[in-house]
Scaffold this active site. Sequence first.
Site, PDB file in Angstrom:
ATOM      1  N   LYS A 159      -6.922  -7.872 -29.986  1.00  0.00           N
ATOM      2  CA  LYS A 159      -8.188  -8.386 -29.477  1.00  0.00           C
ATOM      3  C   LYS A 159      -9.369  -7.701 -30.152  1.00  0.00           C
ATOM      4  CE  LYS A 159     -10.586  -9.556 -25.203  1.00  0.00           C
ATOM      5  NZ  LYS A 159     -10.503  -9.636 -23.732  1.00  0.00           N
ATOM      6  N   GLU A 178       0.146  -4.257 -14.522  1.00  0.00           N
ATOM      7  CA  GLU A 178      -1.132  -3.919 -15.145  1.00  0.00           C
ATOM      8  C   GLU A 178      -2.284  -4.588 -14.415  1.00  0.00           C
ATOM      9  OE1 GLU A 178      -1.507  -3.042 -19.516  1.00  0.00           O
ATOM     10  OE2 GLU A 178      -2.674  -4.903 -19.458  1.00  0.00           O
ATOM     11  N   GLU A 235      -1.771   1.461 -32.450  1.00  0.00           N
ATOM     12  CA  GLU A 235      -0.395   1.168 -32.801  1.00  0.00           C
ATOM     13  C   GLU A 235      -0.297  -0.057 -33.711  1.00  0.00           C
ATOM     14  OE1 GLU A 235      -0.440   2.538 -28.401  1.00  0.00           O
ATOM     15  OE2 GLU A 235      -1.672   1.325 -29.748  1.00  0.00           O
ATOM     16  N   GLY A 246      -5.803  -9.673 -22.630  1.00  0.00           N
ATOM     17  CA  GLY A 246      -4.618  -9.569 -23.461  1.00  0.00           C
ATOM     18  C   GLY A 246      -3.365 -10.121 -22.812  1.00  0.00           C
ATOM     19  N   ARG A 247      -3.108  -9.784 -21.549  1.00  0.00           N
ATOM     20  CA  ARG A 247      -1.871 -10.231 -20.902  1.00  0.00           C
ATOM     21  C   ARG A 247      -1.951 -11.682 -20.460  1.00  0.00           C
ATOM     22  NH1 ARG A 247      -4.678  -6.642 -18.159  1.00  0.00           N
ATOM     23  NH2 ARG A 247      -5.360  -6.936 -16.005  1.00  0.00           N
ATOM     24  N   LYS A 272      -3.956   7.321 -23.962  1.00  0.00           N
ATOM     25  CA  LYS A 272      -4.329   6.988 -25.333  1.00  0.00           C
ATOM     26  C   LYS A 272      -5.483   7.857 -25.810  1.00  0.00           C
ATOM     27  CE  LYS A 272      -4.420   2.443 -26.112  1.00  0.00           C
ATOM     28  NZ  LYS A 272      -4.642   1.005 -25.883  1.00  0.00           N
ATOM     29  N   HIS A 284      26.999  -6.922 -12.366  1.00  0.00           N
ATOM     30  CA  HIS A 284      27.949  -5.850 -12.622  1.00  0.00           C
ATOM     31  C   HIS A 284      27.236  -4.528 -12.896  1.00  0.00           C
ATOM     32  CE1 HIS A 284      31.415  -8.601 -12.807  1.00  0.00           C
ATOM     33  NE2 HIS A 284      30.521  -9.460 -13.262  1.00  0.00           N
TER      34      HIS A 284
END
Length: 505
Positions: free
Chosen positions: A189, A334, A195, A248-249, A476, A365
């Site tokens: 964005k 978030e 990263e 963003g999400r 961060k 399982h």
Amino acid sequence: MTSPALHGPMAAIAALPQADLKTIFTTEPDRLSSLVLNQGPLRFDWSKTHLTGDLIDAFLTLAQEQGFAAQRDALFAGEAVNNTEGRAAEHPAERGEGKADSVARAKALHARMRALIDAIEAGALGEIRHILHIGIGGSALGPDLIIDALDGDGIRYDVAIVSNVDGTALERAMDSFDPAYTLIAIASKTFTTTETMLNAASAINWMVEAGVEDPYGRVIALTASPDKAIEWGVDETRILPFSESVGGRYSLWSSIGFPAALSLGWDAFESLLEGAAAMDRHFRLSDPRENAPLIAAFADQYYARVMGCQTRALFAYDERLKLLPSYLQQLEMESNGKSVTRDGQPVDGPTAPITWGGVGTDAQHAVFQLLHQGTIIAPVEFIASIEPGHTLDPAHHRALLVNCFAQGAALMRGKENADDPARAYPGGRPSTTILMEDVTPEALGALIAFYEHRTFANAVLMGINPFDQFGVELGKEIAKSIEADGPSGFDPSTMALIDLALGAE
């Protein structure tokens, strides 16, 4: 389980009698008609939850007191519902539902994306066989989910979604691609995400070392900050912007969805948008008693705030949806993992539970032992598709669905065994089932939009802002300070770790 301390309307809700799930279909024989909702290609079944008519009435009163209708209208009107950052949350506009000028801008940006896709398919950037998509958070989770879920419909390129700054993730993706035929999509964005930009630089170096003549000519930038992308080296014609008001999400509907639109085809991407838009209209226009995201939020609020359930489990009984739990972890935690209200006051009670889950039948399982016999109560959500995603013997899909439905029945029914308590199942454990007609672009779009609006409805009922995410910033910031100024002033544990792992560098 001890309920958290509650006040006001939530205290009144908590005071209502709790239903006995093991006998609820006997005492309320009409539950299928009142707690099952068909909406487009999705069927929602809350009949195995503790929701009752009285509880829904009480939650409707809470929704009215919290101004739910007005806040929902504000969301679709493009008002500044993200009050801490002073901006709108206009992801519905990307699907055609929202403020007129925002919808028009989204359509124009989609047209720009389609034109670039047409140019790529026509060979304007040379022969493309692979797409390396680099992003993190919502810039990676959304495209990854869509492509993985729908790639059986005829995916046209090899696609790798890389988000982790761990070089192993990027190296593995690059090792499987030929750089001469690779297109790089950089999704950020701000176009400054640490990263993402480090991974992007390494991908460019990979192309340079392989002798690709114009590596930056193979880069597509997906960003709300075009100037930053140009500064980084991307030509303006290969920048696909999206609105600053799209979080963003919530961004997979924008140019962040570029790798999905390119690899799956524009028709599939458009159907995804149309499915989401249908859910937008349902959420905006339907009666509250028949509003799927709102009813789901009522159940969420009951389990988290009244029963004190700290987790919510999600199991996709379809391999095509195996990434859905990871996607929803970011969307829900978030958005609603907050401790203060919209006006900065402490939240009265718990907010978002921990979202977790997996894929059936694998999870049966592994973790279902706790769900059936553990001391922790976790509401469970099952998602399945009537149509299979394969052409093998129908026995495969039949076994999958039988197991899915049996797990919900077993959680509710339980089994007594006075002679051997280790083989007794308490039952009375809630579950919801979402049944899809098939995992198509339209159905997937509707499903994801359902979860978005459910998250928003939960936030309104709690009085919090679901559209900021300041909690991701502190770690961060500290990482950046270590890189810039070196390690100093930290606790002894942190200093020892830095010295041991990084001291020799």
